[in-house]
Design a protein around this motif. Sequence first.
Motif, mmCIF file in Angstrom:
data_model
loop_
_atom_site.group_PDB
_atom_site.id
_atom_site.type_symbol
_atom_site.label_atom_id
_atom_site.label_comp_id
_atom_site.label_asym_id
_atom_site.label_seq_id
_atom_site.Cartn_x
_atom_site.Cartn_y
_atom_site.Cartn_z
ATOM 1 N N ARG A 133 34.101 -12.590 73.774
ATOM 2 C CA ARG A 133 32.783 -12.016 73.541
ATOM 3 C C ARG A 133 32.844 -11.061 72.368
ATOM 4 N N LYS A 134 31.737 -10.955 71.637
ATOM 5 C CA LYS A 134 31.669 -10.098 70.462
ATOM 6 C C LYS A 134 30.638 -9.006 70.671
ATOM 7 N N SER A 135 30.830 -7.904 69.985
ATOM 8 C CA SER A 135 29.828 -6.859 69.942
ATOM 9 C C SER A 135 28.616 -7.415 69.180
ATOM 10 N N LEU A 136 27.408 -7.187 69.693
ATOM 11 C CA LEU A 136 26.205 -7.800 69.115
ATOM 12 C C LEU A 136 25.993 -7.432 67.657
ATOM 13 N N ASP A 137 26.356 -6.224 67.262
ATOM 14 C CA ASP A 137 26.144 -5.826 65.873
ATOM 15 C C ASP A 137 27.175 -6.438 64.920
ATOM 16 N N GLN A 138 28.187 -7.124 65.453
ATOM 17 C CA GLN A 138 29.216 -7.754 64.630
ATOM 18 C C GLN A 138 28.966 -9.230 64.379
ATOM 19 N N ILE A 139 27.869 -9.771 64.908
ATOM 20 C CA ILE A 139 27.593 -11.200 64.776
ATOM 21 C C ILE A 139 26.892 -11.459 63.451
ATOM 22 N N ILE A 140 27.532 -12.226 62.628
ATOM 23 C CA ILE A 140 26.942 -12.698 61.353
ATOM 24 C C ILE A 140 27.539 -14.038 61.061
#
Length: 193
Positions: A186-193
Motif C-alpha cells: 500500500r502507498k501513501s495517497l499523496d505519493q501516488i503519481i
Amino acid sequence: MEITQLHIKNMVCPRCIMVVKQAFDQIGVEPLSVELGEVKLNDELTTEQQKRLDDLLQKNGFERIDDKKVRLQEKIKTLIIDTIHHKDPYDTHIQWSAFLADQLHYDYNYLSGLFSSMAGITLEQYIIRQKMEKVKEFLFYDELSVKEIAYKMGFSSVAHLSNQFKKVIGMSPTEFKKSIQNTQSRKSLDQII
C-alpha cells in the motif's frame, strides 16, 4: 477584516487536517477553517509566522503553495482523493469530467491538460491509480468480494476491474490478496503519481 486563504500541499486525510491545525496552534494563530488543502485565516501571517509555519509544515510532509497552477493541481488531487477515499457511499456513476469541471469552475480540457503537463501522467491515469489504491485497501481488509468492490468502485464488471488492477499493480486482485503479507503493497495517497 479580510479573509486570507492559504493552500497546503499533501493534505489528503482527516489526520492531515489535525496536524496542520496543530502547526497553526504552535505559531499562535487560530484559523477560521482547515479543510483538505486549504486554510482560511482572519488576517495575513507575519513574515515570522510564515517562516515558522513553513518549517512546521515541512517537518510533517506538507508545504504552503503560492503558485496558482500548482494550487489548482493540488485542488484536483485533493478532490479526487477525497471523493474516492473518503466519501461513503462511493458514487459509482460519477462522470469525472463533469464533476471536476463543476467543482473547480474550469473547463475539463484545461484541467486535464494542466494536470498532465505538471504531473507527467493523464488525469484519467491518476484517477485509476487512486481507485486501485482504494481497491487494495478493500482487498487488504477482506470485507467485500471482488464483485462487490467492482460495483462499489464504479467498474462495469469484475473483468474490467481485474484488467485495470493488473495493468496498474502488476497482478490480479486474487494474486494481490494472496500476497497481502507484503507490507510494501500500500502507498501513501499523496505519493501516488
